[in-house]
Scaffold this motif. Structure first.
Motif, PDB file in Angstrom:
ATOM      1  N   VAL A 162       0.858  -1.177   0.000  1.00  0.00           N
ATOM      2  CA  VAL A 162       0.000   0.000   0.000  1.00  0.00           C
ATOM      3  C   VAL A 162       0.900   1.236   0.000  1.00  0.00           C
ATOM      4  CG1 VAL A 162      -1.759   1.283   1.254  1.00  0.00           C
ATOM      5  CG2 VAL A 162      -1.835  -1.220   1.209  1.00  0.00           C
ATOM      6  N   VAL A 163       0.759   2.062  -1.037  1.00  0.00           N
ATOM      7  CA  VAL A 163       1.665   3.181  -1.260  1.00  0.00           C
ATOM      8  C   VAL A 163       0.897   4.496  -1.193  1.00  0.00           C
ATOM      9  CG1 VAL A 163       3.257   4.231  -2.906  1.00  0.00           C
ATOM     10  CG2 VAL A 163       3.176   1.746  -2.671  1.00  0.00           C
ATOM     11  N   SER A 164       1.437   5.425  -0.424  1.00  0.00           N
ATOM     12  CA  SER A 164       0.817   6.747  -0.298  1.00  0.00           C
ATOM     13  C   SER A 164       1.558   7.822  -1.074  1.00  0.00           C
ATOM     14  CB  SER A 164       0.756   7.164   1.180  1.00  0.00           C
ATOM     15  OG  SER A 164      -0.025   6.269   1.933  1.00  0.00           O
ATOM     16  N   THR A 165       2.906   7.801  -1.007  1.00  0.00           N
ATOM     17  CA  THR A 165       3.721   8.839  -1.642  1.00  0.00           C
ATOM     18  C   THR A 165       4.921   8.195  -2.330  1.00  0.00           C
ATOM     19  OG1 THR A 165       5.207   9.211   0.237  1.00  0.00           O
ATOM     20  CG2 THR A 165       3.099  10.404   0.254  1.00  0.00           C
ATOM     21  N   PRO A 166       5.582   8.905  -3.227  1.00  0.00           N
ATOM     22  CA  PRO A 166       6.779   8.356  -3.874  1.00  0.00           C
ATOM     23  C   PRO A 166       7.870   7.962  -2.882  1.00  0.00           C
ATOM     24  CG  PRO A 166       5.981  10.249  -5.110  1.00  0.00           C
ATOM     25  CD  PRO A 166       5.175  10.196  -3.847  1.00  0.00           C
ATOM     26  N   GLN A 167       7.888   8.574  -1.703  1.00  0.00           N
ATOM     27  CA  GLN A 167       8.905   8.238  -0.706  1.00  0.00           C
ATOM     28  C   GLN A 167       8.765   6.800  -0.209  1.00  0.00           C
ATOM     29  OE1 GLN A 167       7.206  11.314  -0.683  1.00  0.00           O
ATOM     30  NE2 GLN A 167       9.060  12.141  -1.670  1.00  0.00           N
ATOM     31  N   ASP A 168       7.572   6.225  -0.326  1.00  0.00           N
ATOM     32  CA  ASP A 168       7.353   4.846   0.131  1.00  0.00           C
ATOM     33  C   ASP A 168       8.126   3.831  -0.717  1.00  0.00           C
ATOM     34  OD1 ASP A 168       5.552   5.803   2.033  1.00  0.00           O
ATOM     35  OD2 ASP A 168       3.824   5.531   0.710  1.00  0.00           O
ATOM     36  N   VAL A 169       8.423   4.204  -1.941  1.00  0.00           N
ATOM     37  CA  VAL A 169       9.048   3.259  -2.875  1.00  0.00           C
ATOM     38  C   VAL A 169      10.426   2.819  -2.381  1.00  0.00           C
ATOM     39  CG1 VAL A 169       9.841   2.934  -5.247  1.00  0.00           C
ATOM     40  CG2 VAL A 169       7.747   4.235  -4.791  1.00  0.00           C
ATOM     41  N   ALA A 170      11.145   3.704  -1.718  1.00  0.00           N
ATOM     42  CA  ALA A 170      12.474   3.353  -1.209  1.00  0.00           C
ATOM     43  C   ALA A 170      12.394   2.201  -0.214  1.00  0.00           C
ATOM     44  CB  ALA A 170      13.122   4.572  -0.554  1.00  0.00           C
ATOM     45  N   GLU A 171      11.328   2.121   0.564  1.00  0.00           N
ATOM     46  CA  GLU A 171      11.173   1.020   1.516  1.00  0.00           C
ATOM     47  C   GLU A 171      10.943  -0.304   0.797  1.00  0.00           C
ATOM     48  OE1 GLU A 171       8.619   1.685   4.939  1.00  0.00           O
ATOM     49  OE2 GLU A 171       8.675   3.843   4.535  1.00  0.00           O
ATOM     50  N   ILE A 172      10.186  -0.266  -0.287  1.00  0.00           N
ATOM     51  CA  ILE A 172       9.985  -1.486  -1.078  1.00  0.00           C
ATOM     52  C   ILE A 172      11.314  -1.931  -1.683  1.00  0.00           C
ATOM     53  CG2 ILE A 172       8.748  -2.529  -3.009  1.00  0.00           C
ATOM     54  CD1 ILE A 172       6.570  -0.401  -2.601  1.00  0.00           C
ATOM     55  N   ASP A 173      12.058  -0.975  -2.237  1.00  0.00           N
ATOM     56  CA  ASP A 173      13.361  -1.283  -2.830  1.00  0.00           C
ATOM     57  C   ASP A 173      14.324  -1.873  -1.801  1.00  0.00           C
ATOM     58  OD1 ASP A 173      12.766  -0.477  -5.426  1.00  0.00           O
ATOM     59  OD2 ASP A 173      13.380   1.597  -5.074  1.00  0.00           O
ATOM     60  N   ALA A 174      14.206  -1.447  -0.556  1.00  0.00           N
ATOM     61  CA  ALA A 174      15.088  -1.964   0.491  1.00  0.00           C
ATOM     62  C   ALA A 174      14.679  -3.359   0.939  1.00  0.00           C
ATOM     63  CB  ALA A 174      15.083  -1.014   1.689  1.00  0.00           C
ATOM     64  N   LEU A 175      13.390  -3.660   0.898  1.00  0.00           N
ATOM     65  CA  LEU A 175      12.906  -4.965   1.360  1.00  0.00           C
ATOM     66  C   LEU A 175      13.121  -6.076   0.333  1.00  0.00           C
ATOM     67  CD1 LEU A 175      11.365  -6.782   3.356  1.00  0.00           C
ATOM     68  CD2 LEU A 175       9.225  -5.952   2.324  1.00  0.00           C
ATOM     69  N   LEU A 176      12.884  -5.809  -0.918  1.00  0.00           N
ATOM     70  CA  LEU A 176      12.904  -6.867  -1.937  1.00  0.00           C
ATOM     71  C   LEU A 176      14.226  -7.638  -2.002  1.00  0.00           C
ATOM     72  CD1 LEU A 176      10.883  -5.216  -4.857  1.00  0.00           C
ATOM     73  CD2 LEU A 176      10.110  -6.924  -3.193  1.00  0.00           C
ATOM     74  N   PRO A 177      15.401  -6.998  -1.885  1.00  0.00           N
ATOM     75  CA  PRO A 177      16.647  -7.775  -1.923  1.00  0.00           C
ATOM     76  C   PRO A 177      16.825  -8.724  -0.731  1.00  0.00           C
ATOM     77  CG  PRO A 177      17.068  -5.464  -2.428  1.00  0.00           C
ATOM     78  CD  PRO A 177      15.678  -5.553  -1.906  1.00  0.00           C
ATOM     79  N   ARG A 178      16.036  -8.543   0.307  1.00  0.00           N
ATOM     80  CA  ARG A 178      16.122  -9.411   1.482  1.00  0.00           C
ATOM     81  C   ARG A 178      15.297 -10.680   1.303  1.00  0.00           C
ATOM     82  NH1 ARG A 178      14.437  -5.780   6.447  1.00  0.00           N
ATOM     83  NH2 ARG A 178      15.263  -7.576   7.625  1.00  0.00           N
ATOM     84  N   LEU A 179      14.558 -10.764   0.189  1.00  0.00           N
ATOM     85  CA  LEU A 179      13.690 -11.914  -0.080  1.00  0.00           C
ATOM     86  C   LEU A 179      14.214 -12.702  -1.266  1.00  0.00           C
ATOM     87  CD1 LEU A 179      10.272 -10.040   0.250  1.00  0.00           C
ATOM     88  CD2 LEU A 179      11.322 -11.552   1.964  1.00  0.00           C
ATOM     89  N   ARG A 180      14.000 -14.009  -1.228  1.00  0.00           N
ATOM     90  CA  ARG A 180      14.434 -14.897  -2.312  1.00  0.00           C
ATOM     91  C   ARG A 180      13.244 -15.258  -3.212  1.00  0.00           C
ATOM     92  NH1 ARG A 180      16.044 -17.132   2.349  1.00  0.00           N
ATOM     93  NH2 ARG A 180      14.578 -18.876   2.090  1.00  0.00           N
ATOM     94  N   ASN A 181      13.578 -15.517  -4.479  1.00  0.00           N
ATOM     95  CA  ASN A 181      12.604 -16.056  -5.431  1.00  0.00           C
ATOM     96  C   ASN A 181      11.414 -15.127  -5.658  1.00  0.00           C
ATOM     97  OD1 ASN A 181      14.179 -18.460  -5.619  1.00  0.00           O
ATOM     98  ND2 ASN A 181      13.210 -19.201  -3.746  1.00  0.00           N
ATOM     99  N   VAL A 182      11.702 -13.841  -5.740  1.00  0.00           N
ATOM    100  CA  VAL A 182      10.665 -12.860  -6.040  1.00  0.00           C
ATOM    101  C   VAL A 182      10.991 -12.197  -7.371  1.00  0.00           C
ATOM    102  CG1 VAL A 182       9.548 -10.710  -5.327  1.00  0.00           C
ATOM    103  CG2 VAL A 182      10.170 -12.421  -3.602  1.00  0.00           C
ATOM    104  N   LYS A 183      10.057 -12.290  -8.310  1.00  0.00           N
ATOM    105  CA  LYS A 183      10.210 -11.636  -9.606  1.00  0.00           C
ATOM    106  C   LYS A 183       9.513 -10.267  -9.578  1.00  0.00           C
ATOM    107  CE  LYS A 183       8.095 -14.853 -11.899  1.00  0.00           C
ATOM    108  NZ  LYS A 183       7.673 -15.705 -10.774  1.00  0.00           N
ATOM    109  N   ASN A 184       9.881  -9.411 -10.513  1.00  0.00           N
ATOM    110  CA  ASN A 184       9.233  -8.105 -10.593  1.00  0.00           C
ATOM    111  C   ASN A 184       7.725  -8.241 -10.719  1.00  0.00           C
ATOM    112  OD1 ASN A 184      11.695  -6.869 -10.437  1.00  0.00           O
ATOM    113  ND2 ASN A 184      11.839  -6.365 -12.597  1.00  0.00           N
ATOM    114  N   THR A 185       7.288  -9.255 -11.473  1.00  0.00           N
ATOM    115  CA  THR A 185       5.850  -9.425 -11.710  1.00  0.00           C
ATOM    116  C   THR A 185       5.111  -9.973 -10.484  1.00  0.00           C
ATOM    117  OG1 THR A 185       6.360 -11.575 -12.721  1.00  0.00           O
ATOM    118  CG2 THR A 185       6.048  -9.695 -14.202  1.00  0.00           C
TER     119      THR A 185
END
Length: 232
Positions: A162-185
């Motif tokens: 759930v995204v409110s502002t463009p600033q939220d995107v940095a948190e998603i970018d920080a979390l995704l590398p900590r997870l395995r087997n996740v594609k962009n889609t």
């Protein structure tokens, strides 16, 4: 378990957008999101305590042989004591089951799709009820091990933010590398908001973001159609 509402609608979010589905909304949550659109299942849990067999019969009556999808949502369904027998019973009847969860608690449930919705810092209720829930919410809102366990064990999954502002995107970018087997889609971004105008405005820049990242844009179809109303 306490059920706040049980209704027949179309899925308004994620990869099954538009699919006719029966929704079982459990009442009770271990988080307190500032923008929660179902406070009657979290901040002020309301509903009726129902045994599993009653819930199943109500699902069958609503589905009327036409609908084959059930969405188990909340609140937080994974904390419900009868989550396992309920999913097992529904699965035995041939329903496709989606679990909608914040992914802070893991249970081995009989499901077909897990919709994982880790909460970003925009959810922390600093200004609600004097901020008394803010610290506990912040501690619990992201559980990488639990997210990964669902990804590793569920037949299918999606990550929905759930995204409110463009600033939220940095948190998603920080979390995704900590997870395995996740594609962009596998990543869905959904505009925060409870009215069509806000959703439309935020969807404009989120659409551009998805074009850049390969993520998916998830509208809130039910809100666009009916507004922010219970039972939709």
């Amino acid at each position: 378990m306490k059920v706040s509402e049980l209704f027949y609608s179309v899925q308004g979010e994620g990869k099954l957008l538009g699919v006719p589905s029966v929704f079982v909304r459990a009442s009770g949550c271990n988080l307190r999101c500032s923008w929660c659109d179902t406070p009657y299942a979290s901040w002020d849990p309301q509903g009726e305590d129902l045994p599993v067999d009653t819930i199943v019969e109500k699902v069958r009556a609503l589905a009327t042989g036409v609908c084959h999808h059930v969405v188990f949502t909340g609140g937080e369904p994974a904390i419900m004591p009868d989550a396992e027998p309920l999913c097992a019973a529904l699965k035995s009847l041939g329903y496709h089951i989606t679990l909608e969860t914040a992914a802070t608690v893991y249970k081995p449930l009989a499901i077909d799709l897990v919709s994982l919705s880790p909460k970003l810092s925009n959810s922390t209720p600093h200004d609600r009820d004097g901020g008394k829930y803010a610290a506990a919410h912040d501690r619990q809102r992201i559980n990488v091990d639990t997210i990964q366990k669902f990804i590793d064990t569920a037949p299918d999954f999606q990550l929905k933010f759930v995204v409110s502002t463009p600033q939220d995107v940095a948190e998603i970018d920080a979390l995704l590398p900590r997870l395995r087997n996740v594609k962009n889609t596998d990543v869905q971004v959904m505009p925060e908001g409870i009215d069509a105008a806000t959703l439309s405005e935020r969807s404009l820049w989120l659409a551009d973001l998805c074009k850049q990242t390969g993520w998916r844009l998830s509208p809130r179809l039910h809100v666009m159609i009916w507004g922010n109303k219970r039972g939709t």
